[in-house]
Design a protein around this motif. Structure first.
Motif, PDB file in Angstrom:
ATOM      1  N   SER A  43      -7.358  -4.930  -6.015  1.00  0.00           N
ATOM      2  CA  SER A  43      -7.970  -3.613  -5.226  1.00  0.00           C
ATOM      3  C   SER A  43      -6.830  -3.184  -4.358  1.00  0.00           C
ATOM      4  O   SER A  43      -6.144  -3.817  -3.808  1.00  0.00           O
ATOM      5  CB  SER A  43      -8.957  -3.930  -4.638  1.00  0.00           C
ATOM      6  OG  SER A  43      -9.532  -2.927  -3.610  1.00  0.00           O
ATOM      7  N   SER A  44      -6.690  -1.855  -4.380  1.00  0.00           N
ATOM      8  CA  SER A  44      -5.684  -1.164  -3.505  1.00  0.00           C
ATOM      9  C   SER A  44      -6.060  -1.272  -2.032  1.00  0.00           C
ATOM     10  O   SER A  44      -5.113  -1.033  -1.129  1.00  0.00           O
ATOM     11  CB  SER A  44      -5.434   0.276  -3.875  1.00  0.00           C
ATOM     12  OG  SER A  44      -6.637   1.064  -3.719  1.00  0.00           O
ATOM     13  N   LYS A  45      -7.275  -1.442  -1.875  1.00  0.00           N
ATOM     14  CA  LYS A  45      -7.611  -1.841  -0.425  1.00  0.00           C
ATOM     15  C   LYS A  45      -6.980  -2.857   0.390  1.00  0.00           C
ATOM     16  O   LYS A  45      -6.883  -3.035   1.609  1.00  0.00           O
ATOM     17  CB  LYS A  45      -9.162  -1.730  -0.121  1.00  0.00           C
ATOM     18  CG  LYS A  45      -9.546  -3.117  -0.434  1.00  0.00           C
ATOM     19  CD  LYS A  45     -11.194  -3.244  -0.333  1.00  0.00           C
ATOM     20  CE  LYS A  45     -11.789  -4.552  -0.766  1.00  0.00           C
ATOM     21  NZ  LYS A  45     -13.267  -4.494  -0.495  1.00  0.00           N
ATOM     22  N   TYR A  46      -6.295  -4.013  -0.450  1.00  0.00           N
ATOM     23  CA  TYR A  46      -5.760  -5.123   0.171  1.00  0.00           C
ATOM     24  C   TYR A  46      -4.063  -4.780   0.187  1.00  0.00           C
ATOM     25  O   TYR A  46      -3.352  -5.637   0.726  1.00  0.00           O
ATOM     26  CB  TYR A  46      -5.795  -6.174  -0.890  1.00  0.00           C
ATOM     27  CG  TYR A  46      -7.429  -6.669  -0.870  1.00  0.00           C
ATOM     28  CD1 TYR A  46      -7.874  -7.012   0.490  1.00  0.00           C
ATOM     29  CD2 TYR A  46      -7.996  -6.758  -2.072  1.00  0.00           C
ATOM     30  CE1 TYR A  46      -9.173  -7.281   0.486  1.00  0.00           C
ATOM     31  CE2 TYR A  46      -9.350  -7.035  -1.912  1.00  0.00           C
ATOM     32  CZ  TYR A  46     -10.060  -7.431  -0.693  1.00  0.00           C
ATOM     33  OH  TYR A  46     -11.314  -8.045  -0.607  1.00  0.00           O
ATOM     34  N   PHE A  47      -3.683  -3.478  -0.071  1.00  0.00           N
ATOM     35  CA  PHE A  47      -2.200  -3.133   0.436  1.00  0.00           C
ATOM     36  C   PHE A  47      -1.960  -3.155   1.736  1.00  0.00           C
ATOM     37  O   PHE A  47      -0.947  -3.394   2.276  1.00  0.00           O
ATOM     38  CB  PHE A  47      -2.170  -1.658  -0.051  1.00  0.00           C
ATOM     39  CG  PHE A  47      -1.877  -1.430  -1.574  1.00  0.00           C
ATOM     40  CD1 PHE A  47      -1.027  -2.262  -2.284  1.00  0.00           C
ATOM     41  CD2 PHE A  47      -2.247  -0.150  -2.418  1.00  0.00           C
ATOM     42  CE1 PHE A  47      -0.706  -2.210  -3.660  1.00  0.00           C
ATOM     43  CE2 PHE A  47      -1.879   0.128  -3.508  1.00  0.00           C
ATOM     44  CZ  PHE A  47      -1.104  -1.191  -4.370  1.00  0.00           C
ATOM     45  N   TYR A  48      -3.019  -2.914   2.734  1.00  0.00           N
ATOM     46  CA  TYR A  48      -2.917  -2.540   4.089  1.00  0.00           C
ATOM     47  C   TYR A  48      -2.973  -3.604   5.043  1.00  0.00           C
ATOM     48  O   TYR A  48      -3.714  -3.765   5.954  1.00  0.00           O
ATOM     49  CB  TYR A  48      -3.723  -1.274   4.428  1.00  0.00           C
ATOM     50  CG  TYR A  48      -3.703  -0.038   3.764  1.00  0.00           C
ATOM     51  CD1 TYR A  48      -2.456   0.694   3.803  1.00  0.00           C
ATOM     52  CD2 TYR A  48      -4.168   0.092   2.480  1.00  0.00           C
ATOM     53  CE1 TYR A  48      -2.402   1.857   2.920  1.00  0.00           C
ATOM     54  CE2 TYR A  48      -4.135   1.081   1.716  1.00  0.00           C
ATOM     55  CZ  TYR A  48      -3.158   2.060   2.115  1.00  0.00           C
ATOM     56  OH  TYR A  48      -2.695   3.179   1.063  1.00  0.00           O
ATOM     57  N   ASP A  49      -2.103  -4.770   4.895  1.00  0.00           N
ATOM     58  CA  ASP A  49      -1.903  -5.737   5.680  1.00  0.00           C
ATOM     59  C   ASP A  49      -0.983  -5.029   6.997  1.00  0.00           C
ATOM     60  O   ASP A  49      -0.704  -3.742   6.668  1.00  0.00           O
ATOM     61  CB  ASP A  49      -1.299  -7.102   5.344  1.00  0.00           C
ATOM     62  CG  ASP A  49       0.043  -6.816   4.551  1.00  0.00           C
ATOM     63  OD1 ASP A  49       0.495  -5.748   4.404  1.00  0.00           O
ATOM     64  OD2 ASP A  49       0.575  -7.848   4.422  1.00  0.00           O
ATOM     65  N   ALA A  50      -0.374  -5.813   7.718  1.00  0.00           N
ATOM     66  CA  ALA A  50       0.680  -4.958   8.898  1.00  0.00           C
ATOM     67  C   ALA A  50       1.737  -4.376   8.072  1.00  0.00           C
ATOM     68  O   ALA A  50       2.121  -3.291   8.444  1.00  0.00           O
ATOM     69  CB  ALA A  50       0.934  -5.995   9.947  1.00  0.00           C
ATOM     70  N   ARG A  51       2.435  -5.257   7.346  1.00  0.00           N
ATOM     71  CA  ARG A  51       3.583  -4.838   6.516  1.00  0.00           C
ATOM     72  C   ARG A  51       3.212  -3.670   5.690  1.00  0.00           C
ATOM     73  O   ARG A  51       3.971  -2.542   5.522  1.00  0.00           O
ATOM     74  CB  ARG A  51       4.287  -5.842   5.844  1.00  0.00           C
ATOM     75  CG  ARG A  51       5.519  -5.644   5.449  1.00  0.00           C
ATOM     76  CD  ARG A  51       6.523  -4.987   6.076  1.00  0.00           C
ATOM     77  NE  ARG A  51       7.726  -4.433   5.192  1.00  0.00           N
ATOM     78  CZ  ARG A  51       8.536  -3.567   5.884  1.00  0.00           C
ATOM     79  NH1 ARG A  51       8.390  -3.117   6.865  1.00  0.00           N
ATOM     80  NH2 ARG A  51       9.848  -3.295   5.003  1.00  0.00           N
ATOM     81  N   GLY A  52       2.205  -3.695   5.046  1.00  0.00           N
ATOM     82  CA  GLY A  52       1.717  -2.515   4.159  1.00  0.00           C
ATOM     83  C   GLY A  52       1.491  -1.443   4.761  1.00  0.00           C
ATOM     84  O   GLY A  52       1.903  -0.093   4.367  1.00  0.00           O
ATOM     85  N   SER A  53       0.772  -1.488   5.915  1.00  0.00           N
ATOM     86  CA  SER A  53       0.700  -0.241   6.633  1.00  0.00           C
ATOM     87  C   SER A  53       1.840   0.756   7.236  1.00  0.00           C
ATOM     88  O   SER A  53       2.123   1.865   7.149  1.00  0.00           O
ATOM     89  CB  SER A  53      -0.272  -0.470   7.998  1.00  0.00           C
ATOM     90  OG  SER A  53      -1.463  -0.926   7.558  1.00  0.00           O
ATOM     91  N   GLU A  54       2.913  -0.166   7.690  1.00  0.00           N
ATOM     92  CA  GLU A  54       4.322   0.002   8.052  1.00  0.00           C
ATOM     93  C   GLU A  54       4.932   1.039   6.811  1.00  0.00           C
ATOM     94  O   GLU A  54       5.425   1.939   6.899  1.00  0.00           O
ATOM     95  CB  GLU A  54       5.111  -0.960   8.585  1.00  0.00           C
ATOM     96  CG  GLU A  54       4.620  -1.374   9.823  1.00  0.00           C
ATOM     97  CD  GLU A  54       5.481  -2.747  10.154  1.00  0.00           C
ATOM     98  OE1 GLU A  54       6.455  -3.000   9.372  1.00  0.00           O
ATOM     99  OE2 GLU A  54       5.384  -3.341  11.234  1.00  0.00           O
ATOM    100  N   LEU A  55       4.849   0.243   5.622  1.00  0.00           N
ATOM    101  CA  LEU A  55       5.420   0.720   4.462  1.00  0.00           C
ATOM    102  C   LEU A  55       4.788   2.247   4.260  1.00  0.00           C
ATOM    103  O   LEU A  55       5.498   3.046   3.616  1.00  0.00           O
ATOM    104  CB  LEU A  55       5.298  -0.091   3.299  1.00  0.00           C
ATOM    105  CG  LEU A  55       6.320  -1.429   3.287  1.00  0.00           C
ATOM    106  CD1 LEU A  55       6.231  -2.405   2.414  1.00  0.00           C
ATOM    107  CD2 LEU A  55       7.872  -0.791   3.366  1.00  0.00           C
ATOM    108  N   PHE A  56       3.474   2.230   4.409  1.00  0.00           N
ATOM    109  CA  PHE A  56       2.817   3.460   3.798  1.00  0.00           C
ATOM    110  C   PHE A  56       3.143   4.621   4.701  1.00  0.00           C
ATOM    111  O   PHE A  56       3.661   5.542   4.378  1.00  0.00           O
ATOM    112  CB  PHE A  56       1.308   3.220   3.922  1.00  0.00           C
ATOM    113  CG  PHE A  56       0.704   4.536   3.512  1.00  0.00           C
ATOM    114  CD1 PHE A  56       0.612   4.864   2.334  1.00  0.00           C
ATOM    115  CD2 PHE A  56      -0.055   5.379   4.521  1.00  0.00           C
ATOM    116  CE1 PHE A  56       0.126   6.021   1.849  1.00  0.00           C
ATOM    117  CE2 PHE A  56      -0.647   6.728   4.144  1.00  0.00           C
ATOM    118  CZ  PHE A  56      -0.660   6.858   2.656  1.00  0.00           C
ATOM    119  N   GLU A  57       3.436   4.258   6.082  1.00  0.00           N
ATOM    120  CA  GLU A  57       3.820   5.331   6.899  1.00  0.00           C
ATOM    121  C   GLU A  57       5.186   5.873   6.519  1.00  0.00           C
ATOM    122  O   GLU A  57       5.535   6.960   6.547  1.00  0.00           O
ATOM    123  CB  GLU A  57       3.824   5.005   8.465  1.00  0.00           C
ATOM    124  CG  GLU A  57       2.488   4.605   9.070  1.00  0.00           C
ATOM    125  CD  GLU A  57       1.749   6.030   9.030  1.00  0.00           C
ATOM    126  OE1 GLU A  57       2.131   7.113   9.468  1.00  0.00           O
ATOM    127  OE2 GLU A  57       0.417   5.936   8.774  1.00  0.00           O
TER     128      GLU A  57
END
Length: 330
Positions: A43-57
């Motif tokens: 699931s794409s919802k698990y992309f957004y750990d702390a590092r994932g959120s930084e990378l998305f920004e």
């Protein structure tokens, strides 16, 4: 008490949290079930750990990925029309709040919004974003709700009666759901906003295939790092042994499904262990991790109709790169 006194009283209120105690994510169960399925999925919802959120920004700042910049420019340009179409004294209900930049544009541009209700499953993120917006808009009552927005959400009553509810769902998040899920979400949205309410939704539109694929395959490799960071998270949280250099990011346009389909592809035959379970991969076998639907007006109008909604206003960015749609109950 006159209107001014009411607004002054509301300005002294701290955000009031309605916690519906959403079921927490089951990372282990979801991952094991997804990797045991055919084809494999995560699931794409698990992309957004702390590092994932930084990378998305960081992705949103890449030259190939202009969706965020285009949407913000469009919202700025059409905000007077949105204000007139929505009317005054609205209670804004936002599904997820992110950085809050688009929310700030909306609240600042509307005619005397009476309250703001962000709906977010992460309690910590919800409270942090609400506190930031409370400082920027001290005369707008903050009524955050911790809930899963894919289900109908009760809108907390505001101190000052609202003329209508406005559900705000910017970005292109709707496109990350399949057809069945999108229909369920729009139906839940209709119930949340009520018969007299409205919804303002962001849609990524169909455009040149090369441009769409480039947005998910940036030259700097940030999107690839973002995708593969999911495996790093599983290594850390589920005692997995993914070798990141043995997998690759792949994002391609599917004309048949009108969407970008993103996968993590095994570069070779291998066996990976996750939470004590072994999973065999063939060379070039893919794990489906995300879909990003791109819309035409005909397709979205039909989807809205099936959800009991109708599109009443349309605004498109130059070259129809992105769209905002205002919906009401059919």
């Amino acid at each position: 008490m006159n209107l001014l006194d009411t607004r002054l009283q509301r300005a002294t209120l701290t955000p009031t949290l309605l916690d519906l105690c959403p079921t927490p994510d089951d990372l282990r169960g979801d991952v094991l079930a997804g990797l045991a399925s055919t084809p494999k999925t995560l699931s794409s919802k698990y992309f957004y750990d702390a590092r994932g959120s930084e990378l998305f920004e960081a992705i949103t700042r890449q030259p190939e990925y202009d969706l965020t910049r285009v949407e913000i420019a469009l919202l700025q340009d059409v905000m007077p029309q949105v204000r007139d179409a929505v009317g005054g004294d609205a209670h804004v209900v936002e599904y997820g709040s992110g950085s809050g930049r688009k929310t700030q544009l909306l609240l600042a541009g509307l005619d005397s919004p009476v309250a703001y209700t962000p709906v977010e499953i992460s309690r910590e993120m919800l409270l942090a974003s609400t506190q930031r917006l409370a400082q920027a808009f001290p005369d707008v009552q903050m009524l955050p709700v911790c809930a899963d927005f894919t289900q109908p959400v009760p809108v907390p009553p505001s101190l000052m009666p609202a003329a209508r509810s406005l559900v705000f769902f910017p970005g292109s998040t709707l496109g990350n759901f399949d057809d069945v899920q999108s229909l369920d979400l729009l139906r839940a949205m209709r119930e949340t906003m009520g018969d007299d309410g409205a919804a303002l939704i962001g849609l990524d539109l169909v455009k040149d295939v090369a441009d769409m694929e480039a947005a998910y395959n940036d030259a700097a490799g940030v999107t690839a790092e973002f995708t593969l960071n999911l495996l790093a998270r599983l290594n850390r949280e589920l005692d997995a042994d993914f070798h990141l250099d043995a997998f690759a990011h792949r994002a391609v346009w599917s004309a048949r499904n009108s969407r970008i389909e993103t996968s993590i592809v095994s570069r070779r035959a291998q066996v990976v262990h996750v939470a004590g379970h072994a999973f065999a991969f063939d060379a070039d076998e893919a794990i489906a991790v995300e879909i990003s639907h791109k819309y035409t007006d005909a397709y979205f109008d039909d989807l809205a109709r099936r959800a009991g909604l109708r599109v009443v206003r349309r605004w498109n960015a130059p070259a129809s790169r992105f769209g905002l749609r205002l919906l009401e109950s059919a």
